[in-house]
Structures are given as structure tokens and as C-alpha cells.
Write a protein that holds these residues in place. Structure first.
Motif, short mmCIF file in Angstrom:
data_model
loop_
_atom_site.label_atom_id
_atom_site.label_comp_id
_atom_site.label_asym_id
_atom_site.label_seq_id
_atom_site.Cartn_x
_atom_site.Cartn_y
_atom_site.Cartn_z
N SER A 95 0.82 -1.22 0.00
CA SER A 95 0.00 0.00 0.00
C SER A 95 0.85 1.26 0.00
CB SER A 95 -0.92 0.02 1.23
OG SER A 95 -0.17 0.01 2.43
N HIS A 96 2.18 1.11 0.20
CA HIS A 96 3.09 2.24 0.22
C HIS A 96 3.97 2.24 -1.03
CE1 HIS A 96 1.63 2.53 4.24
NE2 HIS A 96 2.54 3.40 4.65
N VAL A 97 4.78 3.28 -1.15
CA VAL A 97 5.69 3.44 -2.28
C VAL A 97 7.12 3.33 -1.77
CG1 VAL A 97 6.49 5.00 -4.10
CG2 VAL A 97 4.06 4.91 -3.50
N PRO A 98 7.98 2.53 -2.41
CA PRO A 98 9.37 2.43 -1.96
C PRO A 98 10.07 3.78 -2.00
CG PRO A 98 8.84 0.62 -3.45
CD PRO A 98 7.68 1.57 -3.50
N ASP A 99 10.75 4.11 -0.91
CA ASP A 99 11.59 5.31 -0.82
C ASP A 99 13.03 4.82 -0.77
OD1 ASP A 99 12.90 7.63 -0.29
OD2 ASP A 99 11.76 8.16 1.51
N LEU A 100 13.62 4.68 -1.95
CA LEU A 100 14.94 4.05 -2.06
C LEU A 100 16.03 4.86 -1.39
CD1 LEU A 100 14.70 2.87 -5.78
CD2 LEU A 100 14.11 1.60 -3.71
N GLU A 101 15.90 6.17 -1.40
CA GLU A 101 16.93 7.02 -0.81
C GLU A 101 17.03 6.81 0.69
OE1 GLU A 101 18.09 11.79 -0.45
OE2 GLU A 101 16.48 11.12 -1.78
N ASN A 102 15.88 6.60 1.34
CA ASN A 102 15.85 6.44 2.80
C ASN A 102 15.68 4.98 3.23
OD1 ASN A 102 16.01 9.29 3.48
ND2 ASN A 102 13.94 9.45 2.64
N HIS A 103 15.73 4.06 2.27
CA HIS A 103 15.66 2.62 2.56
C HIS A 103 14.38 2.24 3.31
CE1 HIS A 103 20.14 1.47 1.96
NE2 HIS A 103 19.83 2.55 1.26
N SER A 109 1.06 9.40 -2.35
CA SER A 109 0.30 10.64 -2.47
C SER A 109 -0.85 10.50 -3.44
CB SER A 109 1.23 11.78 -2.94
OG SER A 109 1.77 11.49 -4.23
N HIS A 110 -0.92 9.35 -4.14
CA HIS A 110 -1.97 9.15 -5.14
C HIS A 110 -3.35 9.14 -4.49
CE1 HIS A 110 -3.52 7.75 -9.04
NE2 HIS A 110 -4.36 7.02 -8.33
N GLY A 111 -3.42 8.68 -3.26
CA GLY A 111 -4.73 8.59 -2.61
C GLY A 111 -5.06 9.75 -1.71
N ASP A 112 -4.31 10.87 -1.84
CA ASP A 112 -4.59 12.03 -1.00
C ASP A 112 -6.02 12.52 -1.19
OD1 ASP A 112 -2.03 11.86 -0.14
OD2 ASP A 112 -1.27 13.60 -1.26
N GLY A 113 -6.71 12.68 -0.07
CA GLY A 113 -8.09 13.17 -0.12
C GLY A 113 -9.11 12.08 -0.40
N ARG A 114 -8.65 10.84 -0.62
CA ARG A 114 -9.57 9.76 -0.91
C ARG A 114 -9.39 8.59 0.05
NH1 ARG A 114 -9.08 7.12 -5.71
NH2 ARG A 114 -6.85 7.56 -5.81
N GLY A 115 -8.66 8.84 1.15
CA GLY A 115 -8.46 7.79 2.12
C GLY A 115 -7.41 6.78 1.72
N GLY A 116 -6.44 7.19 0.91
CA GLY A 116 -5.38 6.28 0.50
C GLY A 116 -5.63 5.69 -0.88
N VAL A 117 -4.70 4.82 -1.30
CA VAL A 117 -4.82 4.16 -2.59
C VAL A 117 -6.05 3.26 -2.62
CG1 VAL A 117 -3.70 2.56 -4.19
CG2 VAL A 117 -2.32 4.22 -2.94
N GLN A 118 -6.83 3.36 -3.67
CA GLN A 118 -8.03 2.55 -3.82
C GLN A 118 -7.73 1.32 -4.68
OE1 GLN A 118 -10.88 3.46 -2.08
NE2 GLN A 118 -9.39 4.92 -1.28
N ARG A 151 4.18 6.50 -12.70
CA ARG A 151 2.85 5.90 -12.53
C ARG A 151 2.02 6.69 -11.52
NH1 ARG A 151 2.81 1.21 -10.16
NH2 ARG A 151 0.84 0.52 -11.03
N ASP A 152 2.22 8.00 -11.46
CA ASP A 152 1.42 8.86 -10.59
C ASP A 152 1.54 8.45 -9.13
OD1 ASP A 152 -0.19 10.99 -10.05
OD2 ASP A 152 -2.09 9.96 -10.49
N ASP A 153 2.76 8.06 -8.71
CA ASP A 153 3.06 7.74 -7.31
C ASP A 153 2.22 6.58 -6.77
OD1 ASP A 153 4.87 8.46 -5.24
OD2 ASP A 153 3.20 9.26 -4.08
N LEU A 154 1.93 5.62 -7.61
CA LEU A 154 1.21 4.42 -7.17
C LEU A 154 2.19 3.42 -6.55
CD1 LEU A 154 -1.21 3.81 -10.17
CD2 LEU A 154 -1.91 4.20 -7.80
#
Length: 318
Positions: A95-103, A109-118, A151-154
């Protein structure tokens, strides 16, 4: 009777204190961490898979795991979203997006305002008209479609629904980036939606608990939250003994090939050790100088040729 000196007594007391103090400290640390949920960090290998281990000129595609399920009648996208994607979104990695820089992984952010990724956000549909061969070719054609940037931060996975209106089968392809997990780790996640034909849960032949299942939310309210002190000490001693005797055991972990699981999956039990002759470094340097390449180039050439010869011996496509 041998007298024990004061120095020996102090060493013995120190050892006893350390024996009990270290497990106690580990227990306190684990309990303090359990009070606040921390994100599970990406391993060094996972980050490498995301950043890429080859130079851009090699044009190596993303490491993506593709699992296809074929149907005579293709399911509706809404059913796939409810029965497949929704249960998998319970996992932080999915349900999250890999943040490679911070491991680590961060919320999308794709689900902002909609309760997260649908669930429907992670479905892609294609329509074709042909036979089974067309279905297979289309799946192969899309096996390397990107799951990372652009991919729009999916989250780095999706379900590709392939609808075949012709004589061939339709298919649902679960596509997951290797950063999220490997094939074995994802078995625990897939058990969330896969069932037998009669609807009963599938019992995985893999007996060890996967990392994917360990990161899922635990809804068992009656389960104990932690072990007592003696149990923690015993677990530490047991794990230490397992590691120290690992080299003398036949199997390095409890998997489908362990003796207790032979009834689930048979195997030949034959093992072979291949010993390669030592190649002098001076000889390797002479080769790389004569060919005007690097030592790494020689190594990659040797490995690729070995894989080529093996595939050819197995009558695989080369």
C-alpha cells in the motif's frame, strides 16, 4: 580442591551478569519499539533492485515478478478489486511506495483526499480477440511494463486484466516489483485471496513464515503481546545453538524440502558439489590486458557463457 582467585571470581560474575543482562536489554528494547509502530526498512538488496545494478547503457529491464491466472470467463474488474487487491493492501509494502533514498516505504500521495490508494487504482485492463497463443504473447509483451517511476506515485504493483473475446483464454496477471518482495515472501500475501476450488483456504507447502505475512496487521486480540523474560532468554539460547550447529545439519532452514515436509513435496534428495579449479590472478590479468577489457568484463563473460551452455544443454531457448 582448587581455590578460585578473586580475579577469576570477578570474571565469572561478570559473565553471569552479561548472560542475563543482554537478553533483558534486548527484551526491553523490543518492548519499547513495539509501543510505537515503525516502518519496516528496505534491505540493501531491495534498494539495489530498485536503483539498478547495471549501467543505463545495458538497458536492463526492471526486475518484476509476473504471476498469471487464466480464465475461460474473465472476472469483472470490481470483483478483482474486492477479492484480490483489497486484501493485499493490508500489507504496508503493497500500500506504500518504496523510498529508495531512505531505505524505507512511504505513504502514496496518489490517494490524498480519498483515504489512500483505492483497489481500482491498481487495475489495468486490455482487450484482445484471438486464441491462447495471442493471450500468451500479449502477457509476454507487457511483462516488463514499468512499475516504478511515472505511474502517478502508485505502489509498485498492479493487476493486469486481459480480456480475450476470441477463442483463447482470458487472464489476470499479478505484477509486483522485486523491491517489494521475492517469490517466496509473496506466498504468504497471496494466501489472502487464493482458495481451493471448493472455497477452502489453500495450505501452502512452504512451512516457514514469510516476511510478507509477518508485516500484515494482526487482528487476533487474544494473542499475547510479547514473551516473558524466561521465554525470551530461551529463544535467544535456542537461536544461538541453531546458528552454531547450522553447518552440521542437512538443511539450513525448515522449507518444503525439509524431512518433515517430504509428504507435501517429493524431491530426489541428491546433491552435488562442483569444485572449480583455481585460476591464477596473473593469468586473468594477462587475459584482460590482451583483450583490453576489465576483470569484471571477464567475469561476466565467463558467467554468461556458463549460463548459455547450461540452457543449451537443457534444450532451453538461448
Amino acid at each position: 580442591m582448587t581455590d578460585i582467585s578473586e580475579e577469576q571470581t570477578n570474571v565469572l560474575c561478570g559473565a553471569l551478569v552479561a548472560f542475563f543482562a543482554i537478553p533483558a536489554a534486548l527484551l526491553l528494547i523490543s518492548r519499547s519499539r513495539s509501543r510505537t509502530k515503525t516502518e519496516r526498512r528496505l534491505s540493501f538488496t531491495s534498494v539495489g533492485l530498485g536503483l539498478g545494478t547495471f549501467p543505463p547503457t545495458a538497458n536492463v529491464k526492471e526486475p518484476i515478478i509476473n504471476a498469471a491466472v487464466y480464465f475461460d470467463d474473465c472476472p469483472a474488474a470490481e470483483d478483482v478489486a474486492e477479492m484480490v487487491i483489497k486484501p493485499l493492501l493490508a500489507y504496508e509494502r503493497l500500500s506504500h511506495v518504496p523510498d529508495l533514498e531512505n531505505h524505507t516505504c512511504r505513504p502514496s500521495s496518489h490517494g490524498d483526499g480519498r483515504g489512500g490508494v483505492q483497489p481500482m487504482d491498481l487495475i489495468r485492463e486490455l482487450s484482445i480477440n484471438g486464441d491462447d497463443d495471442l493471450t500468451h504473447r500479449t502477457i509476454v509483451e507487457h511483462c516488463q511494463d514499468t512499475l516504478g517511476a511515472g505511474r502517478d506515485d502508485l505502489p509498485w504493483w498492479e493487476v493486469l486484466i486481459l480480456r480475450n473475446s476470441g477463442s483463447g483464454s482470458s487472464a489476470c496477471v499479478v505484477r509486483i516489483h522485486h523491491v517489494i518482495g521475492d517469490g517466496l515472501a509473496l506466498v504468504g500475501a497471496f494466501e489472502k485471496f487464493l482458495t481451493n476450488e471448493d472455497g477452502s483456504p489453500i495450505t501452502s507447502p512452504i512451512s516457514f513464515q514469510s516476511s510478507a505475512s509477518s508485516s500484515a496487521p494482526n487482528n487476533n486480540k487474544h494473542k499475547k503481546k510479547g514473551k516473558n523474560f524466561l521465554a525470551t532468554v530461551w529463544s535467544l539460547l535456542e537461536a544461538t545453538g541453531h546458528v552454531l550447529t547450522l553447518g552440521a545439519t542437512k538443511y539450513d532452514d525448515d522449507t518444503v524440502f525439509s524431512k518433515m515436509n517430504h509428504s507435501k513435496m517429493k524431491h530426489s534428495g541428491k546433491r552435488q558439489a562442483v569444485l572449480f579449479p583455481t585460476i591464477p590472478l596473473d593469468f586473468v590479468k594477462k587475459l584482460k590486458t590482451a583483450a583490453n577489457v576489465t576483470v569484471n568484463d571477464l567475469l561476466m563473460t565467463a558467467v554468461s557463457q556458463a549460463i548459455h551452455d547450461y540452457c543449451k544443454a537443457q534444450n532451453d531457448a538461448v
